[in-house]
Design a protein around this motif. Structure first.
Motif, mmCIF file in Angstrom:
data_model
loop_
_atom_site.group_PDB
_atom_site.id
_atom_site.type_symbol
_atom_site.label_atom_id
_atom_site.label_comp_id
_atom_site.label_asym_id
_atom_site.label_seq_id
_atom_site.Cartn_x
_atom_site.Cartn_y
_atom_site.Cartn_z
ATOM 1 N N SER A 69 36.916 38.567 53.232
ATOM 2 C CA SER A 69 37.082 37.128 53.104
ATOM 3 C C SER A 69 38.029 36.746 51.977
ATOM 4 O O SER A 69 38.375 35.583 51.831
ATOM 5 C CB SER A 69 35.720 36.459 52.871
ATOM 6 N N THR A 70 38.455 37.717 51.173
ATOM 7 C CA THR A 70 39.417 37.425 50.113
ATOM 8 C C THR A 70 40.796 37.232 50.731
ATOM 9 O O THR A 70 41.250 38.065 51.520
ATOM 10 C CB THR A 70 39.467 38.572 49.093
ATOM 11 N N PRO A 71 41.497 36.140 50.423
ATOM 12 C CA PRO A 71 42.790 35.855 51.075
ATOM 13 C C PRO A 71 43.831 36.944 50.857
ATOM 14 O O PRO A 71 44.725 37.125 51.685
ATOM 15 C CB PRO A 71 43.221 34.537 50.417
ATOM 16 N N THR A 72 43.768 37.672 49.752
ATOM 17 C CA THR A 72 44.823 38.640 49.445
ATOM 18 C C THR A 72 44.436 40.069 49.818
ATOM 19 O O THR A 72 45.182 41.003 49.505
ATOM 20 C CB THR A 72 45.137 38.605 47.937
ATOM 21 N N PHE A 73 43.304 40.250 50.493
ATOM 22 C CA PHE A 73 42.851 41.610 50.757
ATOM 23 C C PHE A 73 43.780 42.334 51.739
ATOM 24 O O PHE A 73 44.134 43.504 51.535
ATOM 25 C CB PHE A 73 41.422 41.598 51.299
ATOM 26 N N ILE A 74 44.184 41.655 52.819
ATOM 27 C CA ILE A 74 45.088 42.279 53.787
ATOM 28 C C ILE A 74 46.416 42.622 53.127
ATOM 29 O O ILE A 74 47.005 43.687 53.362
ATOM 30 C CB ILE A 74 45.303 41.346 54.995
ATOM 31 N N LEU A 231 41.786 45.339 43.964
ATOM 32 C CA LEU A 231 41.015 44.252 44.564
ATOM 33 C C LEU A 231 39.555 44.655 44.724
ATOM 34 O O LEU A 231 38.642 43.869 44.439
ATOM 35 C CB LEU A 231 41.607 43.888 45.927
ATOM 36 N N LEU A 232 39.325 45.872 45.166
ATOM 37 C CA LEU A 232 37.951 46.344 45.316
ATOM 38 C C LEU A 232 37.264 46.464 43.968
ATOM 39 O O LEU A 232 36.067 46.183 43.842
ATOM 40 C CB LEU A 232 37.938 47.689 46.043
ATOM 41 N N GLN A 233 38.016 46.878 42.956
ATOM 42 C CA GLN A 233 37.451 46.946 41.614
ATOM 43 C C GLN A 233 37.056 45.557 41.125
ATOM 44 O O GLN A 233 36.000 45.371 40.514
ATOM 45 C CB GLN A 233 38.471 47.580 40.656
ATOM 46 N N ASN A 234 37.896 44.572 41.428
ATOM 47 C CA ASN A 234 37.572 43.202 41.044
ATOM 48 C C ASN A 234 36.362 42.686 41.816
ATOM 49 O O ASN A 234 35.538 41.934 41.281
ATOM 50 C CB ASN A 234 38.775 42.289 41.302
ATOM 51 N N ILE A 235 36.261 43.086 43.081
ATOM 52 C CA ILE A 235 35.092 42.692 43.859
ATOM 53 C C ILE A 235 33.831 43.295 43.247
ATOM 54 O O ILE A 235 32.788 42.653 43.136
ATOM 55 C CB ILE A 235 35.254 43.132 45.329
ATOM 56 N N MET A 236 33.944 44.556 42.849
ATOM 57 C CA MET A 236 32.789 45.223 42.259
ATOM 58 C C MET A 236 32.323 44.532 40.984
ATOM 59 O O MET A 236 31.135 44.468 40.680
ATOM 60 C CB MET A 236 33.128 46.688 41.957
ATOM 61 N N GLN A 242 40.471 36.491 39.817
ATOM 62 C CA GLN A 242 41.671 37.264 39.533
ATOM 63 C C GLN A 242 42.495 37.531 40.784
ATOM 64 O O GLN A 242 43.651 37.853 40.711
ATOM 65 C CB GLN A 242 41.289 38.606 38.889
ATOM 66 N N PHE A 243 41.890 37.410 41.967
ATOM 67 C CA PHE A 243 42.644 37.754 43.162
ATOM 68 C C PHE A 243 42.483 36.742 44.294
ATOM 69 O O PHE A 243 42.942 36.959 45.395
ATOM 70 C CB PHE A 243 42.204 39.139 43.678
ATOM 71 N N GLY A 244 41.865 35.637 44.038
ATOM 72 C CA GLY A 244 41.730 34.624 45.076
ATOM 73 C C GLY A 244 40.274 34.273 45.294
ATOM 74 O O GLY A 244 39.378 35.063 45.055
ATOM 75 N N GLU A 245 40.030 33.075 45.779
ATOM 76 C CA GLU A 245 38.665 32.630 45.978
ATOM 77 C C GLU A 245 38.074 33.274 47.220
ATOM 78 O O GLU A 245 38.733 33.487 48.225
ATOM 79 C CB GLU A 245 38.636 31.107 46.115
ATOM 80 N N VAL A 246 36.792 33.566 47.137
ATOM 81 C CA VAL A 246 36.073 34.155 48.257
ATOM 82 C C VAL A 246 35.437 33.043 49.075
ATOM 83 O O VAL A 246 34.994 32.030 48.528
ATOM 84 C CB VAL A 246 34.993 35.141 47.748
ATOM 85 N N ASP A 247 35.407 33.239 50.385
ATOM 86 C CA ASP A 247 34.786 32.258 51.274
ATOM 87 C C ASP A 247 33.330 32.045 50.870
ATOM 88 O O ASP A 247 32.520 32.961 50.917
ATOM 89 C CB ASP A 247 34.868 32.781 52.716
ATOM 90 N N THR A 248 32.996 30.836 50.478
ATOM 91 C CA THR A 248 31.643 30.555 49.987
ATOM 92 C C THR A 248 30.615 30.559 51.110
ATOM 93 O O THR A 248 29.419 30.567 50.843
ATOM 94 C CB THR A 248 31.613 29.181 49.286
#
Length: 291
Positions: A69-74, A231-236, A242-248
């Motif tokens: 759901s992070t916009p920059t993940f792809i 990005l995965l480290q930031n998710i953890m 730091q990398f974009g808003e997550v779908d709430t």
């Protein structure tokens, strides 16, 4: 007449015992990974309730929905794929060409070059001097900052040098008689004989580039150039800003998220390994450093 040991009763007992031990070791490695996969598709309540399971009772995609759901993940996946492919090709090119050149005793000063390579294994510049070098080269916020600082592994270079030294000189001499230059000998003789070691170090370098997030943390401040591992480290660490808003609308998992991160980080390399497995063991044996 020599009787093979495995045809004797004692030999058969040893084979059975050996298979049992190897099977136990294999299960000890495989079963935890099955748990990681199953846990990544389970719910938080099930993970809290069940200490270990292979098949989840309730199938859930919440962890993966949260990650994707992070916009920059792809975009991060694209960055990682580019860095991994380009970095592996560059690293193999540098390692093979330099390794072949340094394997030739006729190269003037080749021993001193090898000493310099060994020196870099023992002594390194450190984080701050390396950062200043990357800055002065204008590589900050560039994808090349994720490739060039780790483009050459000196330990693996030493193994490649040892491998090329073991190629029979008669093959090179016959190629020179046929009119091949040094480049021709390298391209037509050395490289075709190097498939096992090329496959081995292609896997090593690919794992290195795919799993690297620390260089991105140091040199990349533009979140559009973050590799997937950062990005995965930031998710953890839940550093979503730091990398974009997550779908709430997506439920934020906890334990299943950690397991899903492991799966996302591991599966791409696991998909590559079967294609290189045939050459992997042979490459490690051929490149062994002899005394």
């Amino acid at each position: 007449m020599v009787v093979k040991s495995h045809n004797t009763p004692l030999g058969r007992v040893f084979d059975v015992f050996n298979y049992i031990i190897l099977a136990i070791i294999a299960l000890a490695m495989i079963v935890p990974f099955f748990y990681v996969i199953a846990g990544s598709f389970s719910t938080e309540s099930e993970l809290a309730r069940r200490a270990f399971f292979i098949i989840p009772e309730t199938f859930s995609l919440n962890a993966y929905k949260y990650i994707f759901s992070t916009p920059t993940f792809i975009r991060g996946i694209g960055v990682s794929i580019f860095v991994t492919i380009a970095g592996t090709l560059i690293s193999l090119s540098l390692t093979l060409t330099m390794g072949y050149a340094l394997s030739k005793s006729r190269l003037i000063g080749h021993k001193w070059y090898i000493y310099i390579v060994i020196f870099t294994i023992i002594f390194q510049g450190g984080m701050i001097p390396t950062y200043l070098l990357i800055r002065d080269l204008g590589l900050l916020n560039s994808l090349w900052a994720l490739i060039l600082p780790i483009a050459m592994n000196p330990m693996w270079l030493i193994i490649v040098i040892s491998f090329f030294r073991n190629i029979p000189k008669e093959l090179e001499e016959s190629a020179r008689i046929d009119g091949c230059t040094d480049l021709g000998v390298f391209w037509k003789i050395a490289l075709p004989l190097s498939k096992p070691i090329i496959a081995t170090f292609a896997l090593f370098y690919a794992v290195q580039y795919w799993g690297d997030y620390f260089n991105a943390l140091l040199y990349i401040s533009d979140n559009s150039k973050y590799p997937v591992m950062l990005l995965l480290q930031n998710i953890m660490t839940m550093a979503d800003t730091q990398f974009g808003e997550v779908d709430t609308l997506v439920e934020q998992p906890d334990e299943s998220l950690k397991l899903a991160v492991i799966v996302v980080a591991t599966v791409p390399i696991m998909l590559v390994y079967p294609f290189l497995q045939k050459h992997f063991a042979k490459g490690m044996m051929l490149g062994s450093v002899k005394g």
